[in-house]
Scaffold this active site. Structure first.
Site, PDB file in Angstrom:
ATOM      1  N   SER A 189      33.117  59.383  58.228  1.00  0.00           N
ATOM      2  CA  SER A 189      31.933  58.529  58.362  1.00  0.00           C
ATOM      3  C   SER A 189      32.311  57.126  58.791  1.00  0.00           C
ATOM      4  O   SER A 189      33.464  56.715  58.659  1.00  0.00           O
ATOM      5  CB  SER A 189      31.193  58.455  57.027  1.00  0.00           C
ATOM      6  OG  SER A 189      30.564  59.679  56.743  1.00  0.00           O
ATOM      7  N   CYS A 190      31.304  56.387  59.223  1.00  0.00           N
ATOM      8  CA  CYS A 190      31.444  54.989  59.613  1.00  0.00           C
ATOM      9  C   CYS A 190      32.174  54.221  58.525  1.00  0.00           C
ATOM     10  O   CYS A 190      31.818  54.375  57.356  1.00  0.00           O
ATOM     11  CB  CYS A 190      30.061  54.386  59.827  1.00  0.00           C
ATOM     12  SG  CYS A 190      30.028  52.617  60.021  1.00  0.00           S
ATOM     13  N   PRO A 191      33.148  53.363  58.815  1.00  0.00           N
ATOM     14  CA  PRO A 191      33.595  52.989  60.164  1.00  0.00           C
ATOM     15  C   PRO A 191      34.877  53.699  60.597  1.00  0.00           C
ATOM     16  O   PRO A 191      35.516  53.267  61.559  1.00  0.00           O
ATOM     17  CB  PRO A 191      33.869  51.488  60.001  1.00  0.00           C
ATOM     18  CG  PRO A 191      34.455  51.396  58.631  1.00  0.00           C
ATOM     19  CD  PRO A 191      33.776  52.481  57.804  1.00  0.00           C
TER      20      PRO A 191
END
Lengths: 154, 75
Positions: free
Chosen positions: B13-15
């Site tokens: 997932s981000c980042p």
């Protein structure tokens, strides 16, 4: 080079993510980044981050698997339970751990400034904090923030 | 397209996809091509923003079966 200045003032698990996510990402985008850790935010610079927790108490927006009355949320152990649940969710969804994000920040050259006043106020030992932290105060932050393109208080 | 290096950022997932892309590119030579696989639904927008900010060229951005394939050329 663009610059980003952040103030990290909270020491809970949920509020620890935004500064580390923004700082590591900004560094990857080529920003020069400085994060000033003050008050409870200073806890995010300890060697050991296992004390960083999330509380369901007074946090009505936190999604719970079952509705939980406040009287139950305040029982001993609820904070640790909520923290364990949140950490397991973060891991399952592929979100980096705080330790990992902090290491990535250090690796990318993000500068961490730790609030001298906070360490004195709470009688903390400087040796409990990571050596990458530089110690300073409001003027140190403002010197950098005054030139920054992005400046956020978290 | 000749790919010099591949990064599998699926499941992250981000980042992390951005951070790992940046890291992979930093070990490469100018002009080389990096292929990135990702599943983060925010990745198409974020990868474009990463390219705009850093100057690395996003040669292509494709979606197939809920996964994304990006080709970057190092500046």
């Amino acid at each position: 080079m663009k610059k980003m200045a952040l103030i990290a003032s909270k020491g809970t698990l949920d509020m620890a993510y935004p500064p580390f996510i923004l700082a590591s990402t900004a560094a990857a985008l080529g920003f020069e980044v400085q994060v000033f850790f003050t008050f409870y935010g200073l806890q995010l610079l300890r060697h050991d981050l296992s004390h960083v927790k999330i509380s369901p108490l007074a946090n009505p927006a936190m999604p719970m698997p079952v509705p939980m009355p406040v009287m139950v949320q305040m029982l001993p152990g609820m904070e640790s339970m909520a923290t364990a649940m949140m950490k397991s969710k973060l891991k399952k969804k592929g979100v980096a751990s705080l330790e990992e994000l902090r290491d990535l920040c250090v690796e990318a050259g993000v500068k961490f400034v730790a609030c001298q006043m906070t360490v004195d106020l709470f009688d903390f030992k400087k040796s409990d904090f990571i050596q990458e932290a530089e110690w300073g105060g409001a003027a140190t932050f403002l010197e950098f923030a005054g030139e920054a393109d992005v400046s956020l208080f978290i | 397209m000749n790919v010099d290096k591949e990064l599998d950022a699926r499941g992250l997932s981000c980042p992390l996809p951005i951070l790992k892309t940046k890291k992979s590119l930093s070990d490469m030579l100018s002009g080389q091509v990096l292929k990135v696989l990702a599943s983060d639904k925010g990745a198409p927008r974020d990868m474009q923003a990463f390219a705009n900010q850093t100057g690395h060229v996003l040669l292509s951005s494709e979606e197939a079966a809920g996964e994304y394939i990006f080709l970057f050329q190092k500046k």
